[in-house]
Design an enzyme around this catalytic site. Structure first.
Site, PDB file in Angstrom:
ATOM      1  N   THR A  21       0.847  -1.393  -0.108  1.00 56.02           N
ATOM      2  CA  THR A  21      -0.017   0.084  -0.014  1.00 56.02           C
ATOM      3  C   THR A  21       0.846   1.158   0.066  1.00 56.02           C
ATOM      4  OG1 THR A  21      -1.741  -1.276   1.020  1.00 56.02           O
ATOM      5  CG2 THR A  21      -1.772   1.356   1.388  1.00 56.02           C
ATOM      6  N   VAL A  22       1.792   1.282   0.903  1.00 56.61           N
ATOM      7  CA  VAL A  22       2.585   2.464   1.091  1.00 56.61           C
ATOM      8  C   VAL A  22       3.763   2.664  -0.082  1.00 56.61           C
ATOM      9  CG1 VAL A  22       4.435   3.558   2.229  1.00 56.61           C
ATOM     10  CG2 VAL A  22       2.559   2.570   3.637  1.00 56.61           C
ATOM     11  N   LYS A 111       9.475   0.913  11.893  1.00 53.45           N
ATOM     12  CA  LYS A 111       9.545   0.889  13.506  1.00 53.45           C
ATOM     13  C   LYS A 111       9.994  -0.155  14.053  1.00 53.45           C
ATOM     14  CE  LYS A 111       4.795   0.430  12.960  1.00 53.45           C
ATOM     15  NZ  LYS A 111       4.113   0.603  11.531  1.00 53.45           N
ATOM     16  N   GLU A 135      11.227   9.450   9.237  1.00 51.81           N
ATOM     17  CA  GLU A 135       9.987  10.087   9.656  1.00 51.81           C
ATOM     18  C   GLU A 135       8.800   9.341   9.748  1.00 51.81           C
ATOM     19  OE1 GLU A 135       8.111  12.645  11.453  1.00 51.81           O
ATOM     20  OE2 GLU A 135       9.705  13.589  10.713  1.00 51.81           O
ATOM     21  N   GLY A 140       2.932   8.238  10.964  1.00 55.49           N
ATOM     22  CA  GLY A 140       2.410   8.471   9.416  1.00 55.49           C
ATOM     23  C   GLY A 140       2.888  10.018   9.114  1.00 55.49           C
ATOM     24  N   GLY A 193     -10.999  -1.681   7.182  1.00 53.17           N
ATOM     25  CA  GLY A 193      -9.507  -1.579   6.821  1.00 53.17           C
ATOM     26  C   GLY A 193      -8.477  -0.689   7.790  1.00 53.17           C
ATOM     27  N   GLU A 196      -5.675  -5.142  10.961  1.00 51.81           N
ATOM     28  CA  GLU A 196      -5.148  -6.094  10.096  1.00 51.81           C
ATOM     29  C   GLU A 196      -6.021  -7.247  10.522  1.00 51.81           C
ATOM     30  OE1 GLU A 196      -3.054  -5.994   7.770  1.00 51.81           O
ATOM     31  OE2 GLU A 196      -2.151  -3.971   8.101  1.00 51.81           O
ATOM     32  N   ASP A 207       3.149  -2.068  18.602  1.00 53.20           N
ATOM     33  CA  ASP A 207       3.311  -0.965  17.484  1.00 53.20           C
ATOM     34  C   ASP A 207       3.581   0.271  18.314  1.00 53.20           C
ATOM     35  OD1 ASP A 207       2.836   0.123  14.693  1.00 53.20           O
ATOM     36  OD2 ASP A 207       1.827   1.355  15.975  1.00 53.20           O
ATOM     37  N   LYS A 211       7.169   2.733  18.409  1.00 51.57           N
ATOM     38  CA  LYS A 211       7.342   4.030  18.358  1.00 51.57           C
ATOM     39  C   LYS A 211       7.567   4.956  19.415  1.00 51.57           C
ATOM     40  CE  LYS A 211       3.729   3.625  14.744  1.00 51.57           C
ATOM     41  NZ  LYS A 211       2.349   3.778  14.508  1.00 51.57           N
TER      42      LYS A 211
END
Length: 449
Positions: A21-22, A111, A135, A140, A193, A196, A207, A211
């Protein structure tokens, strides 16, 4: 002469690792803005290859099939700039080390890799004289890493507190708006969406903890790994907890908190932690809804700064990746090197047991005289004072051993004044063995007062 027209200006060779996606959105923006980016950089950015696991998969109009490769090792050896969007630890770690050893600067959104192996990556970048930018690894599209690493480099940061995981914020926001239980809100997030199929990294706080480790390392000039971050997720949060927070004029958010602690006896230390907490409904973070992120940075000279925006998604994350890519490309064209690791402070990490917090504790108890006094007595014996207390009866059915029409149990909600984590842990052990206490239903910290 413009870099678009000057044949003496050699294009910079860009390798892209990952076309999900990214990655697909990064490639679209590179194509769509190629002339603007060339002017900003001083040279064209030429994608020389895209590493994927399966070249036969359709990836849309912005991914040139001729550039797809299943040999990322050969690709990074030919690149000036490497954009890593694969995720995971391996083979991403090995590929980035190979890329930097070969003289390529690196942009990554990974990350988990930075939290686990950031020190090794920094050292590799420093040894090779190349840049490592990330970054997009935190929050995001929100510019957060660069302000902490560069804009506030002359200040002394005291605390960074915020919402850095969009999935959990969406779930908790949905539970608050609709009264849904956790499983219902998670299912809704997956359908839309926001979560996951396997949401473990998000809902267990992993997650956000990755970070937090990155933010703590940057803010306090100290290496902070994932193992140094106290981590709790949101899977135990119930609709009853949400209702209790509302009754107290609060909401529940999953917070990442990194802060500097000055202690007369133990000296200066830092704390990094992730957990769900009650915050007042009047707090700016309380109004952060859906999958948005927001982060407060508190510094001595700058005061309180708030960063808000989309913390995930293809386009927002790609925006942060492109910002980093332009930065490292400019440095490649004009000479020089961006900031590297700053770990001179090497401050010790304070374990969670040594911190102090306010707490919300929910208990199911036998509804009989003296129970409140017994509970208050146990808390008091550990130096914990009660700020507020709320009790409501629970009707028990005959099948459950109760008497029809008679309340035999009650739910007690207690908010404490600030207390030591270690004292609360011991008090909870004592409460769990108290005959009148049927269950400890919930324990949440109270932040943002």
């Amino acid at each position: 002469m413009s870099p678009l027209d000057d044949p003496a200006v050699t294009p910079l060779r860009v390798a892209v690792l990952g076309a999900g996606t990214v990655g697909t959105e990064v490639l679209r923006l590179l194509e769509q803005q190629r002339d603007d980016l060339a002017h900003r950089v001083g040279a064209r950015l030429q994608v020389i290859g895209i590493s994927v696991r399966d070249r036969t998969k359709d990836r849309g109009d912005h991914v040139d099939p001729a550039l797809l490769t299943e040999d990322p090792h050969a690709l990074v050896r030919e690149a000036d700039l490497v954009v890593e969007l694969m995720g995971g630890i391996e083979p991403a770690r090995t590929l980035l080390l190979e890329a930097m050893a070969g003289g390529a600067s690196v942009v990554t959104a990974n990350k988990a890799l930075l939290a686990q192996d950031g020190a090794e990556l920094y050292e590799a970048a420093d040894a090779a004289g190349v840049d490592l930018h990330f970054e997009a690894a935190v929050a995001g599209a929100i510019p957060l890493v660069r302000p902490i690493r560069e804009s506030l480099a002359g200040d002394r940061i005291q605390r960074v507190l915020g919402i850095v995981n969009g999935t959990t914020n969406y779930i908790l926001d949905a539970m608050t708006r609709t009264g849904a239980e956790f499983d219902e809100a998670l299912a809704s997030a997956q359908r839309l969406g926001y979560a996951e199929a396997d949401p473990t990294a998000d809902v267990e706080g992993l997650d956000a903890a990755a970070k937090a480790s990155i933010l703590a390392s940057l803010a306090f000039h100290t290496r902070v790994g994932l193992q140094d971050v106290h981590c709790e997720g949101i899977t135990s949060i119930t609709a009853d907890d949400i209702a209790a927070a509302r009754r107290l004029g609060s909401v529940i958010k999953l917070l990442s908190i990194v802060e500097r602690i000055d202690d007369e006896d133990l000296g200066e230390r830092i704390s990094a932690r992730v957990y769900p907490a009650m915050i007042p409904a009047t707090h700016p973070l309380a109004s952060v809804s859906e999958a948005y992120n927001a982060v407060f940075v508190q510094a001595d000279a700058a005061g309180s700064l708030m960063f808000y925006g989309q913390g995930a998604g293809g386009s927002p994350t790609a925006s942060a990746v492109l910002g980093d890519l332009v930065s490292v490309a400019r440095q490649r064209v004009h000479g020089g090197k961006g900031p590297g690791e700053s770990n001179y402070a090497s401050l010790p990490i304070a374990p969670i047991d040594e911190l102090r917090n306010g707490f919300y504790v929910a208990l199911t108890v036998d509804d009989q005289p003296g129970v409140l006094a017994a509970v208050a007595g146990i808390l008091s014996s550990h130096g914990i004072s009660i700020a507020t207390i709320h009790q409501e009866p629970i009707g028990a059915s005959p099948e459950a051993g109760g008497v029809a029409g008679r309340d035999v149990r009650a739910r007690i909600g207690i908010v404490t004044h600030t207390a030591a984590e270690s004292a609360m842990s011991t008090a909870l052990d004592d409460l769990s063995t108290t005959a009148a206490v049927v269950a400890i239903d919930s324990v949440l910290r109270v932040e943002g007062e």
